[in-house]
Write a protein that holds these residues in place. Structure first.
Motif, PDB file in Angstrom:
ATOM      1  N   HIS A  20       4.950  26.044 -22.739  1.00 24.22           N
ATOM      2  CA  HIS A  20       5.837  25.842 -23.893  1.00 24.22           C
ATOM      3  C   HIS A  20       7.307  25.981 -23.485  1.00 24.22           C
ATOM      4  N   GLU A  21       7.650  25.358 -22.360  1.00 25.06           N
ATOM      5  CA  GLU A  21       9.019  25.375 -21.852  1.00 25.06           C
ATOM      6  C   GLU A  21       9.467  23.938 -21.591  1.00 25.06           C
ATOM      7  N   PRO A  22      10.322  23.367 -22.451  1.00 27.41           N
ATOM      8  CA  PRO A  22      10.764  21.984 -22.273  1.00 27.41           C
ATOM      9  C   PRO A  22      11.409  21.727 -20.914  1.00 27.41           C
ATOM     10  N   GLY A  23      12.055  22.761 -20.366  1.00 30.59           N
ATOM     11  CA  GLY A  23      12.737  22.598 -19.091  1.00 30.59           C
ATOM     12  C   GLY A  23      11.802  22.344 -17.924  1.00 30.59           C
ATOM     13  N   LYS A  24      10.515  22.639 -18.103  1.00 31.31           N
ATOM     14  CA  LYS A  24       9.549  22.385 -17.029  1.00 31.31           C
ATOM     15  C   LYS A  24       9.297  20.890 -16.844  1.00 31.31           C
ATOM     16  N   ALA A  25       9.494  20.104 -17.905  1.00 24.79           N
ATOM     17  CA  ALA A  25       9.321  18.649 -17.798  1.00 24.79           C
ATOM     18  C   ALA A  25      10.495  18.065 -17.024  1.00 24.79           C
ATOM     19  N   LYS A  26      10.218  17.104 -16.168  1.00 25.85           N
ATOM     20  CA  LYS A  26      11.261  16.554 -15.315  1.00 25.85           C
ATOM     21  C   LYS A  26      11.276  15.028 -15.396  1.00 25.85           C
ATOM     22  N   GLY A  27      12.491  14.482 -15.374  1.00 22.27           N
ATOM     23  CA  GLY A  27      12.638  13.043 -15.261  1.00 22.27           C
ATOM     24  C   GLY A  27      12.490  12.621 -13.809  1.00 22.27           C
ATOM     25  N   MET A  28      12.784  11.369 -13.546  1.00 28.49           N
ATOM     26  CA  MET A  28      12.638  10.837 -12.183  1.00 28.49           C
ATOM     27  C   MET A  28      13.490  11.601 -11.180  1.00 28.49           C
ATOM     28  N   ASP A  29      14.741  11.867 -11.518  1.00 27.95           N
ATOM     29  CA  ASP A  29      15.654  12.512 -10.571  1.00 27.95           C
ATOM     30  C   ASP A  29      15.164  13.907 -10.187  1.00 27.95           C
ATOM     31  N   VAL A  47       0.834  -1.203   0.000  1.00 28.56           N
ATOM     32  CA  VAL A  47       0.000   0.000   0.000  1.00 28.56           C
ATOM     33  C   VAL A  47       0.871   1.256   0.000  1.00 28.56           C
ATOM     34  N   PHE A  48       1.805   1.329   0.937  1.00 27.55           N
ATOM     35  CA  PHE A  48       2.648   2.524   1.055  1.00 27.55           C
ATOM     36  C   PHE A  48       3.539   2.689  -0.177  1.00 27.55           C
ATOM     37  N   GLY A  49       4.220   1.617  -0.547  1.00 29.70           N
ATOM     38  CA  GLY A  49       5.123   1.695  -1.690  1.00 29.70           C
ATOM     39  C   GLY A  49       4.392   1.996  -2.983  1.00 29.70           C
ATOM     40  N   GLY A  50       3.262   1.329  -3.209  1.00 28.89           N
ATOM     41  CA  GLY A  50       2.510   1.571  -4.433  1.00 28.89           C
ATOM     42  C   GLY A  50       1.936   2.968  -4.494  1.00 28.89           C
ATOM     43  N   ALA A  51       1.453   3.478  -3.356  1.00 30.34           N
ATOM     44  CA  ALA A  51       0.892   4.833  -3.321  1.00 30.34           C
ATOM     45  C   ALA A  51       1.967   5.875  -3.620  1.00 30.34           C
ATOM     46  N   VAL A  52       3.144   5.706  -3.034  1.00 29.36           N
ATOM     47  CA  VAL A  52       4.242   6.651  -3.279  1.00 29.36           C
ATOM     48  C   VAL A  52       4.695   6.573  -4.735  1.00 29.36           C
ATOM     49  N   ARG A  53       4.829   5.361  -5.257  1.00 31.49           N
ATOM     50  CA  ARG A  53       5.214   5.201  -6.662  1.00 31.49           C
ATOM     51  C   ARG A  53       4.214   5.907  -7.576  1.00 31.49           C
ATOM     52  N   GLY A  54       2.924   5.726  -7.307  1.00 35.52           N
ATOM     53  CA  GLY A  54       1.916   6.398  -8.109  1.00 35.52           C
ATOM     54  C   GLY A  54       2.003   7.907  -7.989  1.00 35.52           C
ATOM     55  N   ALA A  55       2.267   8.410  -6.777  1.00 33.76           N
ATOM     56  CA  ALA A  55       2.380   9.850  -6.569  1.00 33.76           C
ATOM     57  C   ALA A  55       3.558  10.431  -7.345  1.00 33.76           C
ATOM     58  N   VAL A  56       4.658   9.695  -7.409  1.00 34.09           N
ATOM     59  CA  VAL A  56       5.827  10.167  -8.163  1.00 34.09           C
ATOM     60  C   VAL A  56       5.493  10.245  -9.654  1.00 34.09           C
ATOM     61  N   PHE A  57       4.826   9.212 -10.176  1.00 37.65           N
ATOM     62  CA  PHE A  57       4.421   9.231 -11.582  1.00 37.65           C
ATOM     63  C   PHE A  57       3.487  10.417 -11.845  1.00 37.65           C
ATOM     64  N   ALA A  58       2.498  10.616 -10.979  1.00 42.01           N
ATOM     65  CA  ALA A  58       1.538  11.695 -11.172  1.00 42.01           C
ATOM     66  C   ALA A  58       2.228  13.056 -11.136  1.00 42.01           C
ATOM     67  N   THR A  59       3.194  13.208 -10.243  1.00 48.26           N
ATOM     68  CA  THR A  59       3.938  14.471 -10.158  1.00 48.26           C
ATOM     69  C   THR A  59       4.730  14.726 -11.431  1.00 48.26           C
ATOM     70  N   ALA A  60       5.394  13.690 -11.937  1.00 44.70           N
ATOM     71  CA  ALA A  60       6.155  13.831 -13.186  1.00 44.70           C
ATOM     72  C   ALA A  60       5.220  14.199 -14.338  1.00 44.70           C
ATOM     73  N   ALA A 105       5.050  17.608 -16.929  1.00 42.67           N
ATOM     74  CA  ALA A 105       4.927  17.555 -18.387  1.00 42.67           C
ATOM     75  C   ALA A 105       3.781  18.446 -18.863  1.00 42.67           C
ATOM     76  N   VAL A 106       2.672  18.434 -18.139  1.00 43.54           N
ATOM     77  CA  VAL A 106       1.546  19.313 -18.475  1.00 43.54           C
ATOM     78  C   VAL A 106       1.971  20.772 -18.366  1.00 43.54           C
ATOM     79  N   ALA A 107       2.719  21.103 -17.322  1.00 42.56           N
ATOM     80  CA  ALA A 107       3.205  22.482 -17.162  1.00 42.56           C
ATOM     81  C   ALA A 107       4.122  22.875 -18.310  1.00 42.56           C
ATOM     82  N   ALA A 108       4.959  21.948 -18.758  1.00 41.09           N
ATOM     83  CA  ALA A 108       5.860  22.225 -19.878  1.00 41.09           C
ATOM     84  C   ALA A 108       5.062  22.511 -21.144  1.00 41.09           C
ATOM     85  N   ALA A 109       3.960  21.768 -21.335  1.00 42.30           N
ATOM     86  CA  ALA A 109       3.129  21.985 -22.519  1.00 42.30           C
ATOM     87  C   ALA A 109       2.409  23.326 -22.450  1.00 42.30           C
ATOM     88  N   VAL A 110       1.811  23.626 -21.307  1.00 45.37           N
ATOM     89  CA  VAL A 110       1.046  24.867 -21.164  1.00 45.37           C
ATOM     90  C   VAL A 110       1.942  26.089 -21.327  1.00 45.37           C
TER      91      VAL A 110
END
Length: 280
Positions: free
Chosen positions: A232-241, A208-221, A225-230
């Motif tokens: 129009h700044e590629p630097g707003k998109a972030k990888g895992m790190d 439960v804890f691990g899966g919820a955190v993993r999902g939260a990290v994906f959702a944040t990333a 990406a949505v912010a980068a699109a809105v």
């Protein structure tokens, strides 16, 4: 023997191969390998939180580099890569013949399995490439790759929409992962009858804890990406790190990243539980 009989015989042989001991062992080895990667990413994230910075990337590339620096690192990478190949082949068998369980042959489940086959195939390729000395094939910085891909996509006609939709999909996938973990949907995939009460409790904690955190990290990333699109700044998109590092910029400072790091490590432990109790 006619062609239909030959085809049926070939399909039966393929199905037996998919249900073979080798595929079972490959899947379980793959869960062990996935657990190692998530545990290391959690450790690297914790280092960033406590040290205020780190020369290592808190992503799959950083985990691979960390393994390579250990005694017999190349041997460990080969073992990890081969285990991930086993995971990919198991997912391929699910895509072709269906998963374990009464609804395992649903088209949607087989399509998801096909996507996972592609993903784990790529991860296995990245690890094995690093093992043979090709360090730029998917094992480098996820932040740089994400920025490069986003910049290229934004340059296309309708690129903002493409990046924005992709970001929304990732957000949705993250929320779906978190929901399934919190709802304990993984129970139907595990041999819970073989677990003791304490083992079930422990698996639920990390699941439960691990899966919820993993999902939260994906959702944040995906949100980045949505912010980068809105904007129009590629630097707003972030990888895992960079996504993980962003958690240190909240009002609670690095402590949120510590919580996330523990969650990612917990998901690694949950992967190991799958290696033992997963229905394959």
């Amino acid at each position: 023997m006619n062609m239909n009989a030959l085809s049926a015989n070939g399909q039966a042989q393929a199905r037996r191969a998919a249900n073979s001991k080798a595929v079972d062992m490959g899947a379980r080895a793959g869960f062990v390998a996935r657990g190692v990667i998530y545990l290391l990413v959690g450790v690297l994230a914790a280092r960033i939180a406590f040290a205020g910075g780190s020369g290592k990337q808190a992503d799959r590339g950083g985990a691979i580099a960390e393994i390579a620096e250990q005694p017999f690192g190349k041997v460990l990478l080969w073992a990890l890569g081969i285990a991930l190949v086993g995971m990919a082949l198991w997912r391929l068998s699910e895509a072709l013949f269906g998963q374990a369980g009464p609804d395992g042959r649903d088209a949607s489940k087989r399509a998801v399995a096909a996507g996972r086959f592609v993903f784990y195939g790529f991860v296995a390729y990245s690890v094995l490439s690093y093992a043979v000395g090709v360090q730029g094939s998917g094992s480098g910085s996820s932040d740089r790759r994400t920025a490069d891909v986003t910049a290229k996509a934004l340059g296309w006609t309708g690129g903002q929409w493409i990046v924005g939709i992709a970001g929304v999909v990732v957000v949705g996938a993250g929320l779906w992962i978190a929901f399934r973990a919190i709802a304990r949907k993984y129970h139907k995939h595990l041999k819970t009858a073989e677990m003791t009460r304490r083992t079930r409790q422990a698996v639920d904690v990390v699941g439960v804890f691990g899966g919820a955190v993993r999902g939260a990290v994906f959702a944040t990333a995906g949100g980045f990406a949505v912010a980068a699109a809105v904007q129009h700044e590629p630097g707003k998109a972030k990888g895992m790190d960079d996504t993980l590092r962003s958690f240190t910029q909240t009002p609670v400072g690095p402590w949120l990243l510590v919580l996330v790091a523990v969650g990612l490590a917990a998901f690694g432990l949950f992967s190991w539980a799958n290696a033992r109790y997963r229905k394959v």
